[in-house]
Design an enzyme around this catalytic site. Structure first.
Site: not given
Length: 280
Positions: A99, A134, A166, A196, A217
């Protein structure tokens, strides 16, 4: 990107510890210690394989005598039903590691498979698919390796290896120009600076500030193309924000160098892989 097992060994230890703790009280009380067996891992759906060395390391932690034979390499696209690993060793050891090994292998292969879907949409263009930060906490090295195995390109590993200016940084500095100047005065020239931007005016300022990479963006394709034409290779261009699979091709055709996609790591589904015993 090369996978260094020693860098993620603590994750394997932690995963085994949370599963075993005092041992496998089912297997160890039913299967004789001396019983040997052969087991095969095979895919239950088509996809890209990633994480074979991690799965191998799991079994090696449990029992170094297990013979782990790869039938494919990481990065290979395989059809449903393909045998990807053959293992021979203690029946008990194979069951104990099953597993945990599959948990690593299935998630990593899921990321690689999803990445390939996006990368395939850029064929015929110069655009590369980038990953983001992320990622699953503590699993970034594995997640980004899986992106690489699926044909993607790794962006910065963390906050330490590339500058990303940013909106909140710009607010504090007062402008894109001031933010870039402040950072450039403090870091080595070898470190890239990305800015950005959210509109054409900000893109103009970022070019004037000589940013190395300009992120567009949440721009539509028309504005993206306008910005790419204005930048005119004076900086690399990254498109970001709401990059669904069905939009990738049209964005790539605007001429951007990169498209960053958070979904390939933060919303991935595991690739279905199973392990079955062929002899006991």
């Amino acid at each position: 990107m090369k996978l260094h097992i020693e860098e993620i060994e603590h994750l394997i230890d932690q995963a085994l510890n949370e599963d075993l703790l005092q041992g496998d009280i089912t297997t160890q009380n039913i299967i004789p210690k001396e019983r040997m067996a052969t087991a095969l891992m095979h895919t239950k759906e088509s996809g890209v394989i990633a994480g074979l060395e991690v799965a191998k390391a799991v079994f090696e932690k449990i029992d170094s005598s297990i013979i782990f034979e790869k039938e494919v390499e990481d990065g290979a696209f395989v059809e449903k039903g393909k045998v990807i690993v053959k293992m021979t060793g203690s029946y008990t050891s194979l069951l104990i590691g099953e597993r945990t090994a599959l948990n690593f292998l299935q998630r990593m292969s899921g990321i690689a498979t999803e990445t390939k879907k996006y990368a395939d949409q850029t064929v015929g263009t110069k655009t590369k698919i980038l990953d983001t930060r992320k990622t699953l906490p503590a699993y970034r090295h594995l997640d980004k390796y899986s992106v690489f195995a699926g044909g993607g390109t790794n962006h910065r590993m963390g906050l330490y290896d590339m500058v990303m200016i940013k909106d909140n940084h710009i607010k504090m500095a007062g402008s894109i120009t001031k933010a870039v100047d402040q950072v450039r005065a403090e870091i080595p020239n070898s470190i890239k600076i990305e800015v950005e931007t959210t509109c054409y005016k900000e893109v103009q300022e970022a070019v004037a500030a000589e940013a190395d990479i300009i992120m567009l963006d949440n721009m539509d394709n028309e504005l993206t193309k306008k910005c790419v034409d204005f930048i005119a290779k004076r900086a690399k261009v990254e498109a970001s924000g709401n990059m669904s699979l069905d939009r990738i091709k049209s964005v790539a055709e605007t001429g951007v160098d990169f498209i960053s996609v958070g979904a390939i790591t933060h919303s991935v589904s595991a690739l279905d892989i199973s392990m079955n015993f062929t002899s006991v």
